[in-house]
Design a protein around this motif. Structure first.
Motif, short mmCIF file in Angstrom:
data_model
loop_
_atom_site.label_atom_id
_atom_site.label_comp_id
_atom_site.label_asym_id
_atom_site.label_seq_id
_atom_site.Cartn_x
_atom_site.Cartn_y
_atom_site.Cartn_z
N LYS A 79 45.05 -58.28 7.54
CA LYS A 79 44.94 -57.48 8.77
C LYS A 79 43.57 -57.67 9.42
N MET A 80 42.52 -57.69 8.59
CA MET A 80 41.16 -57.85 9.12
C MET A 80 40.98 -59.21 9.80
N CYS B 290 43.32 -59.52 13.04
CA CYS B 290 42.81 -58.68 14.14
C CYS B 290 41.50 -59.23 14.70
N ARG B 291 40.64 -59.70 13.81
CA ARG B 291 39.35 -60.25 14.27
C ARG B 291 39.57 -61.50 15.14
N TYR C 77 43.03 -51.00 11.49
CA TYR C 77 43.60 -52.30 11.84
C TYR C 77 45.10 -52.17 12.16
N LEU D 182 36.66 -46.94 12.00
CA LEU D 182 36.51 -47.69 10.75
C LEU D 182 35.49 -47.02 9.83
N THR E 292 37.84 -55.52 17.41
CA THR E 292 37.71 -55.43 15.94
C THR E 292 36.55 -56.28 15.40
#
Length: 512
Positions: free
Chosen positions: A202-203, A206-207, A145, A89, A213
């Motif tokens: 996506k963030m 995924c989190r 991601y 990242l 992530t």
């Protein structure tokens, strides 16, 4: 879910996503063209085309990140997995900033001094450049991601997000039709907004689902990991640049000797080829994480097995559509375009042939990727891709036809095929004899029978829609029958039978 069934399910999901994306994309393009007009639409695509030349960078970065994430998942090393994601990242954010600076400096100079743009449109064009450079930044930051979703084999979530992107662009195109202001600038703003929304989705997803992530800030003190990540991406980028050079250089060479009509023919051939490629590469996207995870788990036997399966099925999926298309290319192009440009038929056939050759050993490339020992493979691939240009130029200079350039591409893919076979044997331990027996022999039998069936149809029928239907049906039936008896192995037949049995059982249950 069993790994084999997951691969089949993910491939089906990717196909469904492709169908939706193509249909929505075609509608969006029509609406945007209507809203912007030909001149503004041309300006947007000119700038977008220049910016999209950096798309190969995204592909290289995604492949590198996904390889290391999948490898750690195979090793079941959660701590290392978190470190890989964090390092990736930070690297992507840094690369994104560098790409913005590159686009801004080179792009501004190009718009003001190289490209032919009306003076009253320069200001708008620069604004588009600034906005699209921002969209590229957000797409680069999203790569880790995307790599997590692919490594985790969650193609459903990834496909839903990408479909949402496409739908948002469609809604933006509808809004443009009623927007009273500068539609060209507004469309660029919409594209940036869609990229931001996509990144945020996506963030957040995924989190919520994947602990690796959830970022904990730390210093980048693992120089070995940094070197491995950048080295892998660097060699992959070298081959990608070679591929891009071949793709962009061939039309330039053709233009020098034959003019824009041949460029139109080559452009059409690439459109046809792009669609055929997707049908095959969808299965690679589904099976690639399994191959790399197996290498991470030190299960080299499974790596070899899956890579050979990928080689066969990628070729079969591409050949199923390509063979009848190659045979009936003159009528298909006439049906689609009316009066296609000169050379289009030959170009389409040769480009599809080169893609079929590429598919035969694509799974071997993934097996080599999984080991991380990729240097020599990508040096060979990148160098051979570049070599197309001088060889093609000298052939045309010597008075050869436009087709000679595409025959060089076919020859290059043949060489690349044997290079992958040799390196897969040396690096992964895949036996050449086993590759010939389990890949080359089955695809030769299935392809030969299918081509023969298609030739019989064209010899005994006149050109027309009926012959197109008969040829397609004959080729498809022959392909499926010979594929079942000669193209797939007993274990794969059992899996297909089980899947069909489960689908039938579910259908009966719903019917009750």
């Amino acid at each position: 879910m069993q790994p084999g069934n997951r691969v089949i399910l993910n491939t089906a999901i990717l196909y469904a996503k492709m169908v939706v994306s193509i249909l929505v994309g075609l509608i969006s393009t029509r609406l945007v063209l209507k809203a912007l007009g030909v001149e503004d639409y041309g300006i947007y695509n000119l700038v977008a085309g220049v910016v999209s030349m950096l798309a190969f960078l995204n592909t290289s970065l995604a492949a590198s990140t996904q390889r290391f994430l999948s490898f750690s998942l195979g090793k079941q090393d959660v701590r290392h997995l978190k470190k890989i994601f964090y390092y990736s990242l930070i690297l992507h954010i840094g690369i994104g900033v560098c790409v913005i600076l590159l686009i801004e400096t080179v792009g501004i100079y190009g718009i003001k001094h190289v490209l032919t743009i009306a003076p009253d449109k320069i200001s708008n064009t620069l604004s588009i450049l600034h906005l699209l450079s921002c969209s590229v930044f957000f797409s680069i930051v999203a790569v880790p991601y995307i790599a997590v979703l692919i490594s985790r084999e969650n193609m459903l979530l990834l496909s839903l997000i990408e479909i949402a992107e496409t739908v948002l662009k469609l809604l933006g195109a509808v809004y443009l039709l009623t927007y009273p202001g500068n539609r060209l600038i507004m469309y660029s703003v919409i594209i940036v907004a869609v990229m931001i929304i996509s990144l945020l989705l996506k963030m957040i997803i995924c989190r919520m689902k994947y602990p690796e992530t959830r970022i904990v800030f730390q210093s980048l003190n693992d120089r070995t990991l940094l070197r491995e990540l950048t080295s892998f991406a660097g060699w992959y980028t070298f081959a990608s640049v070679g591929s891009m050079g071949r793709g962009q250089g061939i039309p330039m060479i053709l233009n020098v000797f034959f003019g824009v009509v041949v460029n139109a023919a080559y452009g059409i051939a690439n459109q046809v080829n792009g669609l055929m490629q997707f049908f095959a590469t969808a299965i690679l996207q589904s099976i690639r994480p399994q191959i790399i995870k197996s290498e991470g788990a030190q299960d080299r036997i499974r790596v070899k097995k899956l890579s050979l399966v990928a080689c066969r099925y990628m070729f079969f999926l591409c050949a199923l559509f390509s063979i009848p298309l190659i045979i009936e290319m003159p009528y298909v192009l006439h049906l689609w375009l009316g009066n296609p440009p000169e050379y289009t038929i030959g170009f389409c056939r040769l480009v599809l042939l080169s893609t079929l050759l590429f598919m035969i050993t694509c799974g071997l490339g993934t097996a080599i990727d999984a080991t991380g020992n990729i240097k020599w493979m990508y040096i060979w691939m990148g160098s051979l891709h570049f070599l197309n240009l001088p060889v093609g130029y000298f052939l045309l200079k010597a008075g050869m036809s436009a087709y000679s350039v595409l025959w060089v591409v076919v020859g290059e893919e043949l060489i690349c095929m044997w290079v992958r076979i040799y390196l897969a044997n040396r690096i992964v331990g895949i036996s050449v004899r086993k590759f010939v027996r389990r890949v080359i022999v089955p695809i030769t039998i299935v392809t030969g029978a299918t081509v023969l069936a298609g030739i019989v149809a064209i010899f005994y029928m006149h050109t027309g829609f009926l012959r197109l239907v008969v040829t397609s049906m004959l080729c498809t039936c022959t392909f499926l029958i010979t594929g079942w008896f000669c193209g797939i192995e007993n274990e794969e037949k059992s899996r297909f039978k089980n899947i069909m049995h489960n689908i039938t059982a579910q259908f009966k249950l719903v019917k009750r």
